[in-house]
Write a protein that holds these residues in place. Structure first.
Motif, PDB file in Angstrom:
ATOM      1  N   MET A   1     -12.106 -29.889 -28.368  1.00 52.72           N
ATOM      2  CA  MET A   1     -11.167 -29.060 -27.603  1.00 52.72           C
ATOM      3  C   MET A   1     -11.586 -27.593 -27.646  1.00 52.72           C
ATOM      4  N   LYS A   2     -11.523 -26.935 -26.516  1.00 52.56           N
ATOM      5  CA  LYS A   2     -11.892 -25.534 -26.444  1.00 52.56           C
ATOM      6  C   LYS A   2     -10.756 -24.657 -26.992  1.00 52.56           C
ATOM      7  N   LYS A   3     -11.146 -23.679 -27.812  1.00 51.66           N
ATOM      8  CA  LYS A   3     -10.172 -22.758 -28.386  1.00 51.66           C
ATOM      9  C   LYS A   3     -10.502 -21.298 -28.064  1.00 51.66           C
ATOM     10  N   PHE A   4     -11.784 -21.059 -27.722  1.00 49.65           N
ATOM     11  CA  PHE A   4     -12.251 -19.686 -27.553  1.00 49.65           C
ATOM     12  C   PHE A   4     -12.993 -19.535 -26.214  1.00 49.65           C
ATOM     13  N   LEU A   5     -12.644 -18.499 -25.473  1.00 54.72           N
ATOM     14  CA  LEU A   5     -13.243 -18.247 -24.167  1.00 54.72           C
ATOM     15  C   LEU A   5     -14.044 -16.949 -24.206  1.00 54.72           C
ATOM     16  N   LEU A   6     -15.302 -17.039 -23.788  1.00 55.64           N
ATOM     17  CA  LEU A   6     -16.192 -15.880 -23.757  1.00 55.64           C
ATOM     18  C   LEU A   6     -16.513 -15.549 -22.297  1.00 55.64           C
ATOM     19  N   PHE A   7     -15.940 -14.450 -21.820  1.00 55.50           N
ATOM     20  CA  PHE A   7     -16.077 -14.065 -20.417  1.00 55.50           C
ATOM     21  C   PHE A   7     -17.210 -13.065 -20.211  1.00 55.50           C
ATOM     22  N   ASP A   8     -18.031 -13.318 -19.203  1.00 57.76           N
ATOM     23  CA  ASP A   8     -18.861 -12.257 -18.663  1.00 57.76           C
ATOM     24  C   ASP A   8     -17.922 -11.265 -17.981  1.00 57.76           C
ATOM     25  N   ASN A   9     -18.391 -10.058 -17.762  1.00 59.29           N
ATOM     26  CA  ASN A   9     -17.547  -9.037 -17.147  1.00 59.29           C
ATOM     27  C   ASN A   9     -17.828  -8.891 -15.649  1.00 59.29           C
ATOM     28  N   ASP A  10     -19.035  -8.440 -15.329  1.00 60.08           N
ATOM     29  CA  ASP A  10     -19.391  -8.096 -13.950  1.00 60.08           C
ATOM     30  C   ASP A  10     -19.538  -9.348 -13.097  1.00 60.08           C
ATOM     31  N   GLY A  11     -18.724  -9.423 -12.046  1.00 55.19           N
ATOM     32  CA  GLY A  11     -18.750 -10.566 -11.153  1.00 55.19           C
ATOM     33  C   GLY A  11     -17.773 -11.661 -11.524  1.00 55.19           C
ATOM     34  N   VAL A  12     -17.245 -11.608 -12.739  1.00 60.19           N
ATOM     35  CA  VAL A  12     -16.256 -12.594 -13.196  1.00 60.19           C
ATOM     36  C   VAL A  12     -14.871 -11.972 -13.284  1.00 60.19           C
ATOM     37  N   GLY A 103     -12.655 -13.201 -25.419  1.00 63.66           N
ATOM     38  CA  GLY A 103     -13.470 -12.008 -25.592  1.00 63.66           C
ATOM     39  C   GLY A 103     -14.357 -11.794 -24.380  1.00 63.66           C
ATOM     40  N   ILE A 104     -14.820 -10.571 -24.197  1.00 64.87           N
ATOM     41  CA  ILE A 104     -15.753 -10.235 -23.119  1.00 64.87           C
ATOM     42  C   ILE A 104     -17.123  -9.982 -23.728  1.00 64.87           C
ATOM     43  N   VAL A 105     -18.145 -10.604 -23.146  1.00 69.69           N
ATOM     44  CA  VAL A 105     -19.527 -10.423 -23.593  1.00 69.69           C
ATOM     45  C   VAL A 105     -20.340  -9.996 -22.372  1.00 69.69           C
ATOM     46  N   THR A 106     -20.747  -8.748 -22.338  1.00 70.67           N
ATOM     47  CA  THR A 106     -21.359  -8.181 -21.141  1.00 70.67           C
ATOM     48  C   THR A 106     -22.672  -7.482 -21.453  1.00 70.67           C
ATOM     49  N   THR A 107     -23.537  -7.390 -20.445  1.00 70.38           N
ATOM     50  CA  THR A 107     -24.761  -6.601 -20.571  1.00 70.38           C
ATOM     51  C   THR A 107     -24.552  -5.172 -20.083  1.00 70.38           C
ATOM     52  N   VAL A 123      -8.610  -5.739 -20.611  1.00 70.80           N
ATOM     53  CA  VAL A 123      -9.022  -5.834 -22.010  1.00 70.80           C
ATOM     54  C   VAL A 123      -7.846  -6.055 -22.970  1.00 70.80           C
ATOM     55  N   LYS A 124      -6.636  -5.839 -22.508  1.00 70.63           N
ATOM     56  CA  LYS A 124      -5.494  -6.047 -23.410  1.00 70.63           C
ATOM     57  C   LYS A 124      -5.328  -7.517 -23.772  1.00 70.63           C
ATOM     58  N   PHE A 125      -5.929  -8.390 -22.986  1.00 72.68           N
ATOM     59  CA  PHE A 125      -5.855  -9.818 -23.279  1.00 72.68           C
ATOM     60  C   PHE A 125      -6.994 -10.282 -24.191  1.00 72.68           C
ATOM     61  N   MET A 126      -7.915  -9.381 -24.519  1.00 65.04           N
ATOM     62  CA  MET A 126      -9.112  -9.758 -25.254  1.00 65.04           C
ATOM     63  C   MET A 126      -9.014  -9.427 -26.742  1.00 65.04           C
ATOM     64  N   ASP A 127      -9.582 -10.300 -27.555  1.00 66.77           N
ATOM     65  CA  ASP A 127      -9.667 -10.046 -28.989  1.00 66.77           C
ATOM     66  C   ASP A 127     -10.788  -9.067 -29.317  1.00 66.77           C
ATOM     67  N   PHE A 128     -11.809  -9.024 -28.459  1.00 66.01           N
ATOM     68  CA  PHE A 128     -12.907  -8.073 -28.653  1.00 66.01           C
ATOM     69  C   PHE A 128     -13.682  -7.947 -27.351  1.00 66.01           C
ATOM     70  N   THR A 129     -14.505  -6.926 -27.274  1.00 67.63           N
ATOM     71  CA  THR A 129     -15.457  -6.763 -26.168  1.00 67.63           C
ATOM     72  C   THR A 129     -16.813  -6.410 -26.781  1.00 67.63           C
ATOM     73  N   LEU A 130     -17.870  -7.029 -26.271  1.00 62.20           N
ATOM     74  CA  LEU A 130     -19.226  -6.751 -26.736  1.00 62.20           C
ATOM     75  C   LEU A 130     -20.052  -6.233 -25.572  1.00 62.20           C
ATOM     76  N   CYS A 131     -20.664  -5.062 -25.732  1.00 60.99           N
ATOM     77  CA  CYS A 131     -21.527  -4.481 -24.710  1.00 60.99           C
ATOM     78  C   CYS A 131     -22.979  -4.524 -25.167  1.00 60.99           C
ATOM     79  N   VAL A 132     -23.884  -4.114 -24.301  1.00 61.59           N
ATOM     80  CA  VAL A 132     -25.311  -4.315 -24.525  1.00 61.59           C
ATOM     81  C   VAL A 132     -25.831  -3.614 -25.784  1.00 61.59           C
TER      82      VAL A 132
END
Length: 214
Positions: A1-12, A103-107, A123-132
């Motif tokens: 079962m999925k518990k964690f979602l990792l979103f790209d930023n640009d285009g998503v 979380g957001i994982v972006t380049t 971003v208020k819905f995110m536990d963290f954001t990761l940039c390049v």
């Protein structure tokens, strides 16, 4: 079962990819280099850089560095003034936030990312954001999504990546994480054959996740 979602930023989550292309195109045009769309798409799909075209045209590192600086400035002008919202994103994130960690994982550079989201509520819905700047190697390497998974202290099976580009999909595959690709006209020519799931719009994601519960 999925518990964690990792979103790209640009285009998503925001429609910024067109403007990054336009910023590169404008900057390269100033040194008499034409950046054709299909060439740019090929470069982006494999995780290259538009400045390869300038190098092939014989431009020096100093010239390229200056035009890269100008590109960054043009891009920030575009994302500050153009309509980049994707309809329904906040509604989807609100719904998913009750059941999943995200979380957001972006380049994207952190500077650009903060500018994009300074007047938005994503971003208020995110536990963290990761940039390049915050992982060793950018997509298509596995590093960004491995870093995101580590942030959650999660296993591959517990995570789902949401992407819209071949480069991002490759990063997810290289990290051993299943990936749902959201259709995007800008990246329509990319190879998504290794995607685990395909959805036409982000609003279909809750239904997909529900179906994965078995």
């Amino acid at each position: 079962m999925k518990k964690f979602l990792l979103f790209d930023n640009d285009g998503v989550l925001v429609e910024t990819e067109k403007w990054y292309y336009e910023a590169n195109k404008k900057s390269l045009r100033e040194i008499d280099v034409d950046l054709e769309f299909d060439v740019y798409m090929e470069i982006m799909a494999r995780g290259g850089t538009a400045w390869e075209v300038a190098q092939k045209n014989g431009h020096s590192k100093a010239v390229i560095d200056e035009q890269r600086r100008r590109r960054d400035s043009y891009y920030q002008e575009f994302i500050s003034s153009m309509h980049i919202e994707i309809e329904g994103v906040l509604d989807v994130l609100e719904e998913l936030s009750h059941e999943y960690k995200m979380g957001i994982v972006t380049t994207s550079r952190r500077e650009d990312f903060e500018l994009i989201h300074s007047q938005r509520e994503i971003v208020k819905f995110m536990d963290f954001t990761l940039c390049v700047e915050e992982y060793p190697r950018a997509k298509p390497y596995a590093d960004p999504y491995l870093a995101g998974m580590k942030k959650f202290d999660a296993s591959q099976k517990e995570c789902l990546v949401i992407e819209d580009s071949q480069r991002g999909l490759s990063a997810a595959v290289n990290a051993g994480i299943e990936c749902a690709v959201v259709e995007n006209e800008f990246t329509a020519t990319h190879d998504f054959s290794s995607a685990t799931y395909r959805i036409k719009k982000l609003c279909e994601l809750p239904t997909l996740l529900e179906s994965l519960k078995g």
